[in-house]
Motif scaffolding. Structure first.
Motif, PDB file in Angstrom:
ATOM      1  N   ALA A   1       0.826  -1.207   0.000  1.00 36.92           N
ATOM      2  CA  ALA A   1       0.000   0.000   0.000  1.00 36.92           C
ATOM      3  C   ALA A   1       0.865   1.264   0.000  1.00 36.92           C
ATOM      4  O   ALA A   1       0.524   2.267  -0.640  1.00 36.92           O
ATOM      5  CB  ALA A   1      -0.935  -0.006   1.207  1.00 36.92           C
ATOM      6  N   VAL A   2       2.012   1.202   0.693  1.00 38.76           N
ATOM      7  CA  VAL A   2       2.924   2.347   0.700  1.00 38.76           C
ATOM      8  C   VAL A   2       3.471   2.592  -0.702  1.00 38.76           C
ATOM      9  O   VAL A   2       3.497   3.732  -1.189  1.00 38.76           O
ATOM     10  CB  VAL A   2       4.070   2.118   1.703  1.00 38.76           C
ATOM     11  N   TRP A   3       3.886   1.525  -1.372  1.00 36.76           N
ATOM     12  CA  TRP A   3       4.429   1.695  -2.721  1.00 36.76           C
ATOM     13  C   TRP A   3       3.356   2.132  -3.705  1.00 36.76           C
ATOM     14  O   TRP A   3       3.649   2.846  -4.677  1.00 36.76           O
ATOM     15  CB  TRP A   3       5.122   0.419  -3.191  1.00 36.76           C
ATOM     16  N   VAL A   4       2.096   1.737  -3.474  1.00 38.13           N
ATOM     17  CA  VAL A   4       1.003   2.234  -4.318  1.00 38.13           C
ATOM     18  C   VAL A   4       0.919   3.755  -4.183  1.00 38.13           C
ATOM     19  O   VAL A   4       0.800   4.478  -5.182  1.00 38.13           O
ATOM     20  CB  VAL A   4      -0.338   1.575  -3.934  1.00 38.13           C
ATOM     21  N   ARG A   5       0.990   4.260  -2.955  1.00 39.30           N
ATOM     22  CA  ARG A   5       0.981   5.711  -2.725  1.00 39.30           C
ATOM     23  C   ARG A   5       2.160   6.380  -3.441  1.00 39.30           C
ATOM     24  O   ARG A   5       2.012   7.441  -4.052  1.00 39.30           O
ATOM     25  CB  ARG A   5       1.060   6.021  -1.224  1.00 39.30           C
ATOM     26  N   VAL A   6       3.327   5.735  -3.357  1.00 43.83           N
ATOM     27  CA  VAL A   6       4.517   6.295  -4.001  1.00 43.83           C
ATOM     28  C   VAL A   6       4.292   6.415  -5.500  1.00 43.83           C
ATOM     29  O   VAL A   6       4.546   7.465  -6.114  1.00 43.83           O
ATOM     30  CB  VAL A   6       5.753   5.416  -3.708  1.00 43.83           C
ATOM     31  N   TYR A   7       3.754   5.361  -6.108  1.00 45.54           N
ATOM     32  CA  TYR A   7       3.606   5.357  -7.557  1.00 45.54           C
ATOM     33  C   TYR A   7       2.396   6.144  -8.034  1.00 45.54           C
ATOM     34  O   TYR A   7       2.294   6.490  -9.216  1.00 45.54           O
ATOM     35  CB  TYR A   7       3.620   3.925  -8.087  1.00 45.54           C
ATOM     36  N   GLU A   8       1.491   6.456  -7.122  1.00 47.53           N
ATOM     37  CA  GLU A   8       0.407   7.371  -7.453  1.00 47.53           C
ATOM     38  C   GLU A   8       0.835   8.829  -7.322  1.00 47.53           C
ATOM     39  O   GLU A   8       0.088   9.740  -7.677  1.00 47.53           O
ATOM     40  CB  GLU A   8      -0.796   7.114  -6.544  1.00 47.53           C
ATOM     41  N   GLY A   9       2.054   9.042  -6.780  1.00 44.21           N
ATOM     42  CA  GLY A   9       2.571  10.397  -6.637  1.00 44.21           C
ATOM     43  C   GLY A   9       2.261  11.045  -5.311  1.00 44.21           C
ATOM     44  O   GLY A   9       2.617  12.204  -5.094  1.00 44.21           O
ATOM     45  N   ALA A  10       1.611  10.291  -4.399  1.00 48.24           N
ATOM     46  CA  ALA A  10       1.190  10.884  -3.128  1.00 48.24           C
ATOM     47  C   ALA A  10       2.321  11.012  -2.115  1.00 48.24           C
ATOM     48  O   ALA A  10       2.181  11.730  -1.117  1.00 48.24           O
ATOM     49  CB  ALA A  10       0.058  10.042  -2.518  1.00 48.24           C
ATOM     50  N   ALA A  11       3.443  10.331  -2.348  1.00 48.17           N
ATOM     51  CA  ALA A  11       4.549  10.368  -1.385  1.00 48.17           C
ATOM     52  C   ALA A  11       5.678  11.292  -1.814  1.00 48.17           C
ATOM     53  O   ALA A  11       6.693  11.395  -1.123  1.00 48.17           O
ATOM     54  CB  ALA A  11       5.082   8.949  -1.163  1.00 48.17           C
ATOM     55  N   GLY A  12       5.504  11.952  -2.947  1.00 46.42           N
ATOM     56  CA  GLY A  12       6.507  12.910  -3.398  1.00 46.42           C
ATOM     57  C   GLY A  12       7.494  12.316  -4.389  1.00 46.42           C
ATOM     58  O   GLY A  12       7.663  11.093  -4.475  1.00 46.42           O
ATOM     59  N   PRO A  13       8.157  13.192  -5.145  1.00 45.47           N
ATOM     60  CA  PRO A  13       9.068  12.740  -6.209  1.00 45.47           C
ATOM     61  C   PRO A  13      10.297  11.987  -5.707  1.00 45.47           C
ATOM     62  O   PRO A  13      10.824  11.124  -6.406  1.00 45.47           O
ATOM     63  CB  PRO A  13       9.457  14.035  -6.922  1.00 45.47           C
ATOM     64  N   GLU A  14      10.767  12.328  -4.492  1.00 49.30           N
ATOM     65  CA  GLU A  14      11.963  11.648  -3.980  1.00 49.30           C
ATOM     66  C   GLU A  14      11.679  10.173  -3.727  1.00 49.30           C
ATOM     67  O   GLU A  14      12.498   9.303  -4.044  1.00 49.30           O
ATOM     68  CB  GLU A  14      12.450  12.330  -2.701  1.00 49.30           C
ATOM     69  N   ALA A  15      10.514   9.880  -3.167  1.00 44.04           N
ATOM     70  CA  ALA A  15      10.144   8.486  -2.910  1.00 44.04           C
ATOM     71  C   ALA A  15      10.015   7.721  -4.224  1.00 44.04           C
ATOM     72  O   ALA A  15      10.406   6.550  -4.319  1.00 44.04           O
ATOM     73  CB  ALA A  15       8.843   8.418  -2.122  1.00 44.04           C
ATOM     74  N   LEU A  16       9.494   8.378  -5.244  1.00 45.72           N
ATOM     75  CA  LEU A  16       9.363   7.737  -6.548  1.00 45.72           C
ATOM     76  C   LEU A  16      10.739   7.444  -7.144  1.00 45.72           C
ATOM     77  O   LEU A  16      10.961   6.379  -7.738  1.00 45.72           O
ATOM     78  CB  LEU A  16       8.557   8.615  -7.492  1.00 45.72           C
ATOM     79  N   ARG A  17      11.665   8.367  -6.989  1.00 43.88           N
ATOM     80  CA  ARG A  17      13.027   8.147  -7.483  1.00 43.88           C
ATOM     81  C   ARG A  17      13.656   6.939  -6.806  1.00 43.88           C
ATOM     82  O   ARG A  17      14.321   6.121  -7.467  1.00 43.88           O
ATOM     83  CB  ARG A  17      13.888   9.391  -7.246  1.00 43.88           C
ATOM     84  N   LEU A  18      13.426   6.808  -5.507  1.00 43.81           N
ATOM     85  CA  LEU A  18      13.961   5.657  -4.782  1.00 43.81           C
ATOM     86  C   LEU A  18      13.310   4.364  -5.272  1.00 43.81           C
ATOM     87  O   LEU A  18      14.001   3.368  -5.506  1.00 43.81           O
ATOM     88  CB  LEU A  18      13.738   5.822  -3.275  1.00 43.81           C
ATOM     89  N   GLY A  19      12.003   4.389  -5.450  1.00 40.66           N
ATOM     90  CA  GLY A  19      11.309   3.202  -5.929  1.00 40.66           C
ATOM     91  C   GLY A  19      11.827   2.738  -7.271  1.00 40.66           C
ATOM     92  O   GLY A  19      12.048   1.538  -7.491  1.00 40.66           O
ATOM     93  N   GLU A  20      12.046   3.672  -8.181  1.00 40.18           N
ATOM     94  CA  GLU A  20      12.525   3.300  -9.507  1.00 40.18           C
ATOM     95  C   GLU A  20      13.974   2.817  -9.476  1.00 40.18           C
ATOM     96  O   GLU A  20      14.348   1.901 -10.220  1.00 40.18           O
ATOM     97  CB  GLU A  20      12.379   4.476 -10.464  1.00 40.18           C
ATOM     98  N   ALA A  21      14.799   3.407  -8.605  1.00 36.15           N
ATOM     99  CA  ALA A  21      16.194   2.948  -8.491  1.00 36.15           C
ATOM    100  C   ALA A  21      16.244   1.513  -7.962  1.00 36.15           C
ATOM    101  O   ALA A  21      17.012   0.680  -8.455  1.00 36.15           O
ATOM    102  CB  ALA A  21      16.977   3.883  -7.574  1.00 36.15           C
ATOM    103  N   LEU A  22      15.399   1.221  -6.971  1.00 37.99           N
ATOM    104  CA  LEU A  22      15.348  -0.142  -6.431  1.00 37.99           C
ATOM    105  C   LEU A  22      14.772  -1.118  -7.451  1.00 37.99           C
ATOM    106  O   LEU A  22      15.206  -2.273  -7.532  1.00 37.99           O
ATOM    107  CB  LEU A  22      14.514  -0.164  -5.149  1.00 37.99           C
ATOM    108  N   THR A  23      13.805  -0.664  -8.228  1.00 36.34           N
ATOM    109  CA  THR A  23      13.223  -1.519  -9.261  1.00 36.34           C
ATOM    110  C   THR A  23      14.258  -1.878 -10.312  1.00 36.34           C
ATOM    111  O   THR A  23      14.319  -3.021 -10.786  1.00 36.34           O
ATOM    112  CB  THR A  23      12.017  -0.824  -9.918  1.00 36.34           C
ATOM    113  N   GLU A  24      15.086  -0.918 -10.671  1.00 37.97           N
ATOM    114  CA  GLU A  24      16.141  -1.182 -11.654  1.00 37.97           C
ATOM    115  C   GLU A  24      17.108  -2.237 -11.125  1.00 37.97           C
ATOM    116  O   GLU A  24      17.505  -3.155 -11.855  1.00 37.97           O
ATOM    117  CB  GLU A  24      16.893   0.118 -11.967  1.00 37.97           C
ATOM    118  N   VAL A  25      17.479  -2.113  -9.858  1.00 41.95           N
ATOM    119  CA  VAL A  25      18.349  -3.119  -9.238  1.00 41.95           C
ATOM    120  C   VAL A  25      17.669  -4.488  -9.262  1.00 41.95           C
ATOM    121  O   VAL A  25      18.275  -5.495  -9.640  1.00 41.95           O
ATOM    122  CB  VAL A  25      18.696  -2.716  -7.787  1.00 41.95           C
ATOM    123  N   ALA A  26      16.400  -4.520  -8.862  1.00 49.01           N
ATOM    124  CA  ALA A  26      15.667  -5.780  -8.797  1.00 49.01           C
ATOM    125  C   ALA A  26      15.588  -6.448 -10.167  1.00 49.01           C
ATOM    126  O   ALA A  26      15.732  -7.667 -10.292  1.00 49.01           O
ATOM    127  CB  ALA A  26      14.264  -5.537  -8.246  1.00 49.01           C
TER     128      ALA A  26
END
Length: 273
Positions: free
Chosen positions: A196-221
Protein backbone atom coordinates in the motif's frame (compact mmCIF):
# COMPACT_ATOMS: atom_id res chain seq x y z
CA UNK A 1 70.45 10.70 -26.19
CA UNK A 2 67.76 13.33 -25.68
CA UNK A 3 64.62 12.31 -23.82
CA UNK A 4 61.26 12.85 -25.52
CA UNK A 5 59.25 14.96 -23.01
CA UNK A 6 56.04 13.39 -24.31
CA UNK A 7 57.16 9.79 -23.85
CA UNK A 8 55.89 7.85 -20.81
CA UNK A 9 58.21 7.17 -17.89
CA UNK A 10 59.54 3.63 -18.22
CA UNK A 11 62.21 3.33 -15.55
CA UNK A 12 61.10 2.82 -11.94
CA UNK A 13 63.16 1.94 -8.88
CA UNK A 14 60.80 -0.88 -7.93
CA UNK A 15 57.50 -2.14 -9.29
CA UNK A 16 55.46 0.20 -11.47
CA UNK A 17 52.93 2.56 -9.85
CA UNK A 18 50.25 0.75 -11.90
CA UNK A 19 51.24 -2.59 -10.36
CA UNK A 20 51.34 -1.07 -6.88
CA UNK A 21 47.76 0.17 -7.28
CA UNK A 22 46.06 -2.59 -9.32
CA UNK A 23 48.14 -5.64 -8.24
CA UNK A 24 47.79 -6.97 -11.77
CA UNK A 25 50.59 -9.50 -11.24
CA UNK A 26 48.60 -11.05 -8.39
CA UNK A 27 45.35 -11.08 -10.38
CA UNK A 28 46.85 -12.63 -13.48
CA UNK A 29 48.55 -15.42 -11.55
CA UNK A 30 45.50 -16.59 -9.59
CA UNK A 31 44.44 -19.04 -12.31
CA UNK A 32 45.38 -22.66 -11.71
CA UNK A 33 43.39 -24.93 -14.03
CA UNK A 34 43.03 -28.50 -12.82
CA UNK A 35 42.33 -30.18 -16.15
CA UNK A 36 44.03 -30.31 -19.54
CA UNK A 37 41.02 -28.78 -21.26
CA UNK A 38 41.81 -25.33 -22.72
CA UNK A 39 38.24 -24.18 -22.03
CA UNK A 40 38.71 -24.40 -18.28
CA UNK A 41 40.75 -21.19 -18.28
CA UNK A 42 37.77 -19.19 -19.54
CA UNK A 43 35.52 -20.78 -16.92
CA UNK A 44 38.00 -20.01 -14.14
CA UNK A 45 38.68 -16.41 -15.19
CA UNK A 46 34.99 -15.67 -15.75
CA UNK A 47 34.15 -16.97 -12.28
CA UNK A 48 36.90 -14.85 -10.73
CA UNK A 49 35.69 -11.77 -12.63
CA UNK A 50 32.19 -12.42 -11.27
CA UNK A 51 33.61 -12.48 -7.74
CA UNK A 52 35.19 -9.07 -8.33
CA UNK A 53 31.87 -7.66 -9.58
CA UNK A 54 30.11 -9.14 -6.52
CA UNK A 55 32.62 -7.30 -4.35
CA UNK A 56 32.03 -3.87 -5.86
CA UNK A 57 28.23 -4.34 -5.99
CA UNK A 58 28.19 -5.27 -2.30
CA UNK A 59 30.19 -2.11 -1.64
CA UNK A 60 27.67 0.00 -3.57
CA UNK A 61 24.63 -1.51 -1.84
CA UNK A 62 26.24 -1.14 1.58
CA UNK A 63 26.96 2.49 0.71
CA UNK A 64 23.35 3.00 -0.43
CA UNK A 65 22.01 1.43 2.76
CA UNK A 66 24.26 3.63 4.89
CA UNK A 67 23.23 6.78 3.00
CA UNK A 68 19.54 5.94 3.40
CA UNK A 69 20.12 5.43 7.12
CA UNK A 70 21.60 8.95 7.21
CA UNK A 71 18.69 10.35 5.12
CA UNK A 72 21.11 11.14 2.29
CA UNK A 73 18.89 10.13 -0.62
CA UNK A 74 21.13 11.64 -3.30
CA UNK A 75 24.10 9.64 -2.01
CA UNK A 76 22.00 6.47 -1.90
CA UNK A 77 20.69 6.99 -5.43
CA UNK A 78 24.19 7.64 -6.75
CA UNK A 79 25.41 4.34 -5.29
CA UNK A 80 22.37 2.46 -6.63
CA UNK A 81 22.90 3.95 -10.09
CA UNK A 82 26.57 2.93 -10.10
CA UNK A 83 25.54 -0.56 -9.06
CA UNK A 84 23.21 -0.88 -12.06
CA UNK A 85 26.10 -0.19 -14.44
CA UNK A 86 28.21 -2.73 -12.56
CA UNK A 87 25.41 -5.27 -12.60
CA UNK A 88 25.06 -4.86 -16.36
CA UNK A 89 28.76 -5.72 -16.64
CA UNK A 90 28.33 -8.63 -14.22
CA UNK A 91 25.45 -10.01 -16.26
CA UNK A 92 27.46 -9.64 -19.48
CA UNK A 93 30.19 -11.81 -17.96
CA UNK A 94 27.95 -14.83 -18.55
CA UNK A 95 28.71 -14.56 -22.27
CA UNK A 96 31.90 -16.71 -22.29
CA UNK A 97 29.97 -19.53 -20.58
CA UNK A 98 26.53 -19.08 -22.10
CA UNK A 99 27.15 -21.31 -25.13
CA UNK A 100 28.82 -24.33 -23.52
CA UNK A 101 27.58 -27.70 -24.71
CA UNK A 102 27.27 -30.52 -22.15
CA UNK A 103 30.36 -32.22 -23.62
CA UNK A 104 32.41 -29.02 -23.35
CA UNK A 105 31.39 -28.44 -19.73
CA UNK A 106 31.93 -32.11 -18.84
CA UNK A 107 35.51 -31.90 -20.10
CA UNK A 108 36.52 -29.95 -16.98
CA UNK A 109 33.50 -30.17 -14.68
CA UNK A 110 35.25 -32.76 -12.50
CA UNK A 111 37.86 -30.12 -11.63
CA UNK A 112 35.19 -28.29 -9.61
CA UNK A 113 34.82 -31.25 -7.27
CA UNK A 114 32.27 -30.19 -4.67
CA UNK A 115 32.73 -26.54 -5.56
CA UNK A 116 29.63 -24.53 -6.45
CA UNK A 117 28.72 -20.90 -6.92
CA UNK A 118 26.27 -21.01 -4.02
CA UNK A 119 29.33 -21.33 -1.77
CA UNK A 120 30.48 -17.82 -2.77
CA UNK A 121 30.66 -15.67 0.36
CA UNK A 122 30.50 -12.41 -1.57
CA UNK A 123 27.45 -13.54 -3.51
CA UNK A 124 25.88 -14.46 -0.16
CA UNK A 125 26.57 -10.89 0.98
CA UNK A 126 24.66 -9.69 -2.08
CA UNK A 127 21.72 -11.97 -1.30
CA UNK A 128 21.63 -10.81 2.34
CA UNK A 129 21.57 -7.17 1.20
CA UNK A 130 18.57 -8.03 -0.99
CA UNK A 131 16.73 -9.42 2.06
CA UNK A 132 17.35 -13.09 1.17
CA UNK A 133 18.58 -14.02 4.64
CA UNK A 134 19.42 -17.60 5.67
CA UNK A 135 21.43 -18.63 8.72
CA UNK A 136 22.09 -22.04 7.16
CA UNK A 137 24.10 -20.39 4.39
CA UNK A 138 26.78 -19.51 6.95
CA UNK A 139 27.56 -23.19 7.50
CA UNK A 140 29.87 -23.65 4.46
CA UNK A 141 32.09 -20.83 5.79
CA UNK A 142 32.76 -22.15 9.30
CA UNK A 143 36.30 -23.04 8.25
CA UNK A 144 37.06 -19.40 7.39
CA UNK A 145 36.51 -17.39 10.59
CA UNK A 146 36.87 -13.92 9.03
CA UNK A 147 34.39 -14.67 6.25
CA UNK A 148 31.99 -16.38 8.66
CA UNK A 149 32.08 -13.37 10.99
CA UNK A 150 31.38 -10.95 8.12
CA UNK A 151 28.41 -13.01 6.96
CA UNK A 152 27.06 -13.39 10.48
CA UNK A 153 27.22 -9.62 10.90
CA UNK A 154 25.42 -9.11 7.57
CA UNK A 155 22.79 -11.68 8.56
CA UNK A 156 21.67 -9.51 11.48
CA UNK A 157 21.95 -6.13 9.75
CA UNK A 158 19.14 -4.37 7.85
CA UNK A 159 19.00 -5.19 4.17
CA UNK A 160 19.00 -2.49 1.51
CA UNK A 161 15.21 -2.87 1.29
CA UNK A 162 14.84 -2.60 5.08
CA UNK A 163 16.70 0.70 4.99
CA UNK A 164 14.46 1.94 2.16
CA UNK A 165 11.34 1.09 4.17
CA UNK A 166 12.73 2.82 7.27
CA UNK A 167 13.49 5.88 5.13
CA UNK A 168 9.87 5.92 3.92
CA UNK A 169 8.61 5.49 7.49
CA UNK A 170 10.66 8.46 8.69
CA UNK A 171 8.98 10.53 5.97
CA UNK A 172 5.58 9.68 7.44
CA UNK A 173 4.62 6.72 5.27
CA UNK A 174 2.58 4.01 7.00
CA UNK A 175 5.09 1.16 6.85
CA UNK A 176 3.73 -1.49 9.26
CA UNK A 177 5.51 -1.60 12.62
CA UNK A 178 5.77 -5.38 12.37
CA UNK A 179 7.85 -4.95 9.22
CA UNK A 180 10.06 -2.26 10.72
CA UNK A 181 10.68 -4.35 13.86
CA UNK A 182 10.97 -7.75 12.16
CA UNK A 183 13.71 -10.30 12.86
CA UNK A 184 16.38 -9.15 10.41
CA UNK A 185 18.03 -12.57 10.26
CA UNK A 186 15.00 -14.07 8.50
CA UNK A 187 14.03 -13.75 4.82
CA UNK A 188 11.92 -10.73 3.96
CA UNK A 189 8.29 -11.68 3.27
CA UNK A 190 5.84 -9.57 1.23
CA UNK A 191 3.44 -7.44 3.26
CA UNK A 192 0.15 -5.87 2.17
CA UNK A 193 0.87 -2.73 4.18
CA UNK A 194 4.21 -2.24 2.42
CA UNK A 195 2.47 -2.77 -0.92
CA UNK A 196 0.00 0.00 0.00
CA UNK A 197 2.92 2.35 0.70
CA UNK A 198 4.43 1.70 -2.72
CA UNK A 199 1.00 2.23 -4.32
CA UNK A 200 0.98 5.71 -2.72
CA UNK A 201 4.52 6.29 -4.00
CA UNK A 202 3.61 5.36 -7.56
CA UNK A 203 0.41 7.37 -7.45
CA UNK A 204 2.57 10.40 -6.64
CA UNK A 205 1.19 10.88 -3.13
CA UNK A 206 4.55 10.37 -1.38
CA UNK A 207 6.51 12.91 -3.40
CA UNK A 208 9.07 12.74 -6.21
CA UNK A 209 11.96 11.65 -3.98
CA UNK A 210 10.14 8.49 -2.91
CA UNK A 211 9.36 7.74 -6.55
CA UNK A 212 13.03 8.15 -7.48
CA UNK A 213 13.96 5.66 -4.78
CA UNK A 214 11.31 3.20 -5.93
CA UNK A 215 12.53 3.30 -9.51
CA UNK A 216 16.19 2.95 -8.49
CA UNK A 217 15.35 -0.14 -6.43
CA UNK A 218 13.22 -1.52 -9.26
CA UNK A 219 16.14 -1.18 -11.65
CA UNK A 220 18.35 -3.12 -9.24
CA UNK A 221 15.67 -5.78 -8.80
CA UNK A 222 15.26 -6.22 -12.54
CA UNK A 223 19.00 -6.64 -13.07
CA UNK A 224 19.15 -9.23 -10.28
CA UNK A 225 16.35 -11.12 -12.01
CA UNK A 226 18.27 -10.96 -15.29
CA UNK A 227 21.38 -12.29 -13.52
CA UNK A 228 19.45 -15.20 -12.07
CA UNK A 229 17.73 -15.96 -15.37
CA UNK A 230 21.00 -15.83 -17.33
CA UNK A 231 22.52 -18.21 -14.77
CA UNK A 232 19.56 -20.55 -15.21
CA UNK A 233 19.76 -20.51 -19.01
CA UNK A 234 23.55 -21.03 -19.09
CA UNK A 235 23.26 -23.93 -16.65
CA UNK A 236 20.36 -25.52 -18.50
CA UNK A 237 22.33 -25.30 -21.75
CA UNK A 238 25.55 -26.73 -20.29
CA UNK A 239 24.17 -29.53 -18.15
CA UNK A 240 20.42 -29.90 -18.58
CA UNK A 241 18.62 -31.13 -15.48
CA UNK A 242 21.56 -33.03 -13.96
CA UNK A 243 22.44 -32.51 -10.29
CA UNK A 244 24.46 -29.33 -9.87
CA UNK A 245 28.02 -29.06 -8.63
CA UNK A 246 28.37 -29.30 -4.87
CA UNK A 247 25.25 -31.47 -4.68
CA UNK A 248 22.85 -28.61 -5.45
CA UNK A 249 19.59 -29.30 -7.26
CA UNK A 250 20.96 -27.56 -10.35
CA UNK A 251 18.38 -26.19 -12.76
CA UNK A 252 15.36 -26.79 -10.49
CA UNK A 253 16.97 -24.75 -7.70
CA UNK A 254 17.88 -21.96 -10.13
CA UNK A 255 14.34 -21.95 -11.53
CA UNK A 256 12.98 -21.40 -8.03
CA UNK A 257 15.44 -18.53 -7.46
CA UNK A 258 14.65 -16.90 -10.81
CA UNK A 259 10.91 -17.02 -10.10
CA UNK A 260 11.24 -15.16 -6.78
CA UNK A 261 10.96 -11.37 -7.19
CA UNK A 262 13.38 -9.02 -5.46
CA UNK A 263 11.70 -6.22 -3.46
CA UNK A 264 8.33 -7.90 -4.14
CA UNK A 265 5.89 -5.10 -3.32
CA UNK A 266 7.57 -2.82 -5.83
CA UNK A 267 6.23 -5.18 -8.50
CA UNK A 268 2.80 -6.02 -7.10
CA UNK A 269 2.02 -2.37 -6.32
CA UNK A 270 2.04 -1.59 -10.03
CA UNK A 271 -1.16 -3.60 -10.47
CA UNK A 272 -3.00 -1.17 -8.19
CA UNK A 273 -1.92 2.14 -9.70
Amino acid sequence: MSHDPHAPVLDFAGTTPYEDYVHADVLTHLQHPLSDDPGEMAFLVTTQVMELWFTVIVHEWQTAASRLRDDDLDGALAALTRSTYEMAALNASWEPLAHLTPAQFNSYRAALGEGSGFQSAMYRQMEFLLGEKSASMLVPHRGTPRVHAELEKALHEPSLYDEALHWLARRGEAVPKAVLDRDLSTPYEPDAGVEAVWVRVYEGAAGPEALRLGEALTEVAELVWRWRNDHLVATRRAMGAKTGTGGSAGVSWLEKRAAKPVFPELWTARSHV
